[in-house]
Enzyme design. Structure first.
Site, PDB file in Angstrom:
ATOM      1  N   THR B 153       0.794  -1.161  -0.008  1.00 49.99           N
ATOM      2  CA  THR B 153      -0.036  -0.150  -0.019  1.00 49.99           C
ATOM      3  C   THR B 153       0.780   1.285  -0.085  1.00 49.99           C
ATOM      4  OG1 THR B 153      -1.686  -0.947   1.237  1.00 49.99           O
ATOM      5  CG2 THR B 153      -1.656   1.214   1.263  1.00 49.99           C
ATOM      6  N   GLY B 192       2.685  -2.440   8.406  1.00 49.13           N
ATOM      7  CA  GLY B 192       3.045  -3.296   9.544  1.00 49.13           C
ATOM      8  C   GLY B 192       4.229  -3.616   9.593  1.00 49.13           C
ATOM      9  N   GLU B 460      -7.433  -6.010   3.135  1.00 49.71           N
ATOM     10  CA  GLU B 460      -7.692  -7.275   2.407  1.00 49.71           C
ATOM     11  C   GLU B 460      -8.849  -7.167   1.883  1.00 49.71           C
ATOM     12  OE1 GLU B 460      -5.239  -8.678   2.680  1.00 49.71           O
ATOM     13  OE2 GLU B 460      -4.342  -8.318   4.598  1.00 49.71           O
TER      14      GLU B 460
END
Lengths: 704, 704
Positions: B153, B192, B460
């Site tokens: 992303t 993350g 997701e």
């Protein structure tokens, strides 16, 4: 502070059309006169006042917001206390009125530890204190020598005030009250400004005279030393800990171990204890409390529109800047991605909330007008009786308490409080999600605003509990209509009478093409649900508990009717048609229709089981009308949120910036402000070091 | 630490019947066999494993949760890092399997900075790396010498992977790729484990060969020094700042300034660049990515039931302990307040969610079975072809990609991911509010759990975006049925065929008294909405964008059908009827009915405009069936949540304690743990002092 961005990063710009260009294009494509609309919504006086106060706040370093999102609980509370102090100083310096003080709080947009002092503590002393008590408590409180709170809710007792456990027992031997907490569940809990700030509390406790309970009454109790600010003996007080939001407020707990207070500390305007005989002095009438609660609920209704509008402003602007995918029908190879706001699914989520923010604005304005009209009427009643000078003379709320207006006001404020705060809270979350992944960042400015607002659905009457009171009023009104025992002057009575007349003929409202009929369909549904519930209760003798779900639906239907009606009537008013050009007026009409059709289709089955509409009408509303309204409103969306005139400083949102520089702001806050980027961690599992900064290392053992 | 409670406070107990007594009474009044049900739901093997790991974690001081709710972002991240390290050490020491490691994470219930390393980084290397790359990257990564993340992303690009801006340009002169971020919006974002922990990243970048783009591909890039952990030259990396939740994770940003990496760093199992010619090596087939994404979505579906069940457990237990008001029909003067769980309005909010937690459990189990069946089928296809030893040989997901099962699997996982995560997220908030005021306290344990879960509705595959893929599948299946070009073996095809046959005759389902008919009514509604949408798209030639709202409704209807069907079929299965006694089985049937009727009445208009039901059936479902189901389930509510077997340590909730000692726990955490009670503030507006502690004072100027 993190290191500055390297030069090659500083040189980077967002790709494609810039956010500022996209928002400019949005503003160019609509002819809506933003200033005219804003002036109509707020008046130029209010807008100018806001601008003046904003300037003062921005110039003061204690109100700098740049660290807000990074701070933990303690740091946030410290900053809020510093701001509360500065605000008080500015208030004195600039001789701010209560309204101006509230504008400043609104711009700061976070609660402070003075919050309950400046509102409930002062207000309760004013309204429920005698002149002697005003001198003794109110005057030092106004000078912030006494800092207070309003301690009602207990650990084991929320909405049910009669169930409170704290006792105030009259001791005739020394003419004192003994405050005591007999159980752990008696601990005062959730009390704003109590945890750290207050040195006094108004404590609501069960009055016990000669072993008999006379119900909850208010007592002024000093709880902390005026110099050291340490708790007084036999008082256990502190902060209740972190919450989902509202963490700049020191909500507190409070327990008493047989604490004595003088007779004068029982607030005595309406009731009391005769110190000579130890006998109870009854209040002149028992609906006294209505006034304040109705006012607070009315204010919640009034603020709900702008509360929601902040989220809608942020989401609308960001969805105009954000581009994602091409439409599936776009030919392969064509350039660029679509603005997210062009997707009907996004419009369907945001634009009804844009409409709702306007609906709630007009509804809130009307709610306050109703409240003020009632105040005025009661004041006239009072002056006709010769004024209220004497101690324990009737207060303004005591006159004509049984009148229709007071009952209407109570029910309307309950219904609208529940509906408007639920709409605002849930709408904010919809706005946050409509911002996609970035909505989850603190920098969106929606999450913290939402989290701070959430208690509003619970406090001042839980939104589900309140619906019972509304339903009770509607059932009572319906019974009066059936038995012919009604004056027939108030709104809902007329609705019921009309319904009864036409019930067998049917409704046949032209909801698709006639706005008045659309309002009438909402009224019809309320009447239908009321008489259904009445039948269950009075004829079928169903238990109240078994009807609660129906009554909640009924109350919601009533609130939606009121909101639709208020919006419609606001647009019909001459003051409106005279202030706005035809373009604006027609756009507001479309917002009204979108708001109404949104609720009509969301509760479709209630509308056609009540025969307020046909199934076909609902289908057409859903497939044709809503779609075409979304299309019509879309080009004006950015200007419609601009009209709320939120300063960037107030929104504190990277996504909702007026200038559209969304990505620059996100990146700046993350890379150049985020204090977590001032250190390096040791990531390896076998190392006991956690962080390294310039000052040294921190090891795991420091956490244990 | 705050001072201890004074003795008179220590002596206080909650008033009235104690929470422990109330919960005991709840458990006594139901004959439901909790252990039998739990074993059926989870197997005794899973329950024993959980208990064993819980013991290990509770014995280790780094996993002590008592300070969790009080910590700010930095402290939370530090603690999470310490826990991640300890977890890795325990994992090595006890030789935990991946499953056992996940059980431990589940019990800790917060993300850690190793989160993306242990999942996406290792998994992507495994699946997309060649044997040489496994040796080079995967082996040190498994030893935690390389700590990685998955960087896809970007700041300006979420769901639309094709729109990514980061480039990897092949340089034939030295056979390297040059990683570069041409714009600010190209910055990797939300990644993350990147913000602080990772020293490597799998970077998804546009592959550029000879000036031409070949779309996004994965590259392994070292981003921080292995010793100092400082960023490497021309790499700008850091933490993106605080979020609404998930603050124990270091989501990060990442920018490249012409960073060179060797040829071997492009993950090469499926596609690549020939280093000799600089030519692109095409993947054998383009649906490779389905496997991992489908797996992740299936896991989200699988976890949604227990995610929601935590909130339901807390709310149900607390609503059985909390007492508020008397029923309006209770005679005046009778003693005590009602348990909140006895109010129908509370039951109506919580019990359908209790039913949903079970529905999602069975649906999730079925989803995983479907996924595994597909994996097995593809593996068989692979072995029939002679195995996949060679470099770039087809991976498991590549066999039979066009088969019905793969398309079904994709659509079902998309539909259920959207439905189940929305149900869980919104259900948790309903549970939090059902706890009244105390639901807002951090100690409720719901707020932080909800806030951490919320990104699941966006990541997701955004839940709204996904519905387009589902609708596309349904429309395609419907077209195939209409043209007769279908094998007719898959579930939805049969539904469509049946619908077409009976469309003109009508449905006439006996939804009130026949469970199979109830399932069929949900199927009918899906078919109706599909053929409606198909008509709009294929005959009326409406634009895709104009249909998005209908397609979202359609996908939701499909997911609800699947969940209702899965729940029903799970109860019919012989493994179920053989494992459970009739009492339990009949109770689960009631939960099934409540779940189905709840959705049927919530979407009433879709059911009767499609003629799946009559208006009268809906009314009866609403007024009779749901009420009687609530009444029947109510006495077993506490045991039904007990069957989820959440240890108190995992829930970390004062309100949801197994023993019902709600108020004691609330008070303990506030008064004796809350670090804010270790200090005294200076509350007066004219004083520049904020706080006083034993160590000294803190003044306002320290904030500026």
């Amino acid at each position: 502070m993190p290191p500055p961005n390297p030069d090659w990063v500083k040189a980077l710009k967002p790709s494609g059309p810039q956010g500022s260009e996209l928002l400019q294009r949005e503003r160019d494509q609509s002819a809506l006169n933003v200033d005219q609309l804003a002036t109509f919504l707020f008046t130029s006086e209010v807008l100018e006042r806001r601008a003046k106060i904003l300037e003062i706040l921005q110039a003061h370093p204690v109100f700098d917001k740049s660290q807000n999102y990074f701070r933990g609980r303690r740091e946030r509370l410290e900053a809020a206390l510093a701001r509360a102090k500065a605000l008080r100083q500015l208030s004195v310096k600039h001789q701010w009125s209560q309204e101006e003080y509230e504008v400043a709080n609104d711009l700061i947009s976070e609660p402070t530890p003075y919050g309950l002092h400046a509102t409930m503590f002062l207000k309760t002393l004013e309204e429920q204190g005698t002149p002697a008590q005003h001198k003794l408590f109110l005057e030092p409180a106004r000078r912030y020598e006494y800092i207070g709170c309003y301690a009602q809710t207990e650990l084991g007792h929320g909405s049910n005030v009669r169930g409170l456990e704290t006792t105030a027992t009259w001791d005739p031997t020394d003419k004192t009250f003994i405050l005591h907490s007999p159980h752990l569940t008696a601990s005062k809990w959730w009390i704003g400004s109590l945890g750290k700030a207050a040195n006094h509390a108004i404590v609501v406790a069960q009055l016990i005279l000669d072993g008999k309970s006379y119900g909850p009454h208010p007592f002024v109790v000093q709880i902390r030393d005026l110099k050291t600010h340490e708790p007084l003996p036999d008082i256990h007080v502190g902060d209740i800990g972190p919450k989902f939001g509202y963490n700049t407020m020191d909500n507190g707990f409070l327990l008493f171990n047989h604490v004595k207070i003088p007779h004068i500390n029982m607030l005595g305007r309406f009731s009391g204890v005769d110190p000579a005989t130890g006998k109870y002095i009854r209040p002149v009438n028992p609906v006294l409390v209505y006034g304040t609660l109705t006012y607070i609920r009315s204010m919640i209704v009034f603020q709900s529109g702008s509360t929601l509008a902040r989220g809608v402003t942020i989401a609308t602007r960001y969805c105009a800047v954000r581009r994602q995918f091409q439409d599936r029908d776009t030919p392969e190879g064509s350039f660029g991605e679509n603005q997210v706001l062009d997707y009907t699914m996004v419009q369907y989520r945001i634009l009804p909330l844009l409409a709702a923010s306007y609906a709630l604005h007009f509804t809130g304005r009307n709610m306050l007008n109703l409240y003020n009209a009632n105040q005025k009427r009661m004041a006239q009643g009072q002056s006709a009786r010769g004024g209220g000078e004497a101690k324990r003379s009737p207060g303004p709320e005591q006159i004509n308490p049984g009148s229709d207006l007071l009952a209407d006001l109570h029910a309307i404020s309950c219904a609208l409080k529940a509906f408007s705060s639920t709409t605002a809270a849930e709408g904010l979350e919809v706005c946050r999600r409509a911002c996609g992944g970035h909505g989850y960042s603190a920098f969106s400015g929606i999450g913290s605003w939402y989290a701070d607002y959430l208690p509003t659905v619970t406090w001042e009457g839980d939104n589900y509990m309140l619906t019972q009171q509304v339903a009770r009023y509607l059932l009572k009104s319906a019974r009066a209509v059936l038995t012919g025992k009604t004056a027939g002057t108030n709104g809902i009575t007329l609705v019921f009478q009309h319904f009864i007349k036409r019930r067998d003929i049917g409704a046949a409202f032209d909801v698709l093409d006639n706005d008045q009929d659309l309002v009438d369909a909402f009224a019809w549904r309320v009447a239908f649900l009321t008489f259904e519930a009445l039948k269950h209760r009075d004829e079928d003798k169903q238990s109240w508990n078994s009807l609660l779900i129906d009554l909640w639906r009924l109350s919601t239907a009533y609130a939606q009717y009121l909101a639709v009606k208020n919006f419609y009537e606001a647009l019909q008013a001459e003051s409106t048609t005279a202030s706005l050009d035809p373009t604006t007026l027609s756009l507001l009409h479309k917002l009204f229709q979108l708001f109404a059709f949104h609720h009509l289709t969301s509760h479709a089955s209630e509308f056609f089981t009540s025969a307020a509409t046909t199934v076909r009408q609902i289908q057409l509303a859903r497939t044709k009308r809503i779609n075409s309204l979304l299309q019509d409103i879309r080009p004006h969306a950015v200007r419609l949120v601009d009209a709320w005139k939120f300063p960037d400083w107030q929104l504190d949102s990277a996504l909702g910036r007026y200038d559209g520089k969304v990505y620059e702001d996100m990146f700046h806050r993350a890379s150049e402000v985020n204090p977590l980027n001032d250190e390096t961690i040791d990531p390896y599992p076998d190392s006991s070091v956690l962080f390294r900064t310039e000052k040294g290392t921190k090891a795991i053992k420091s956490l244990l």
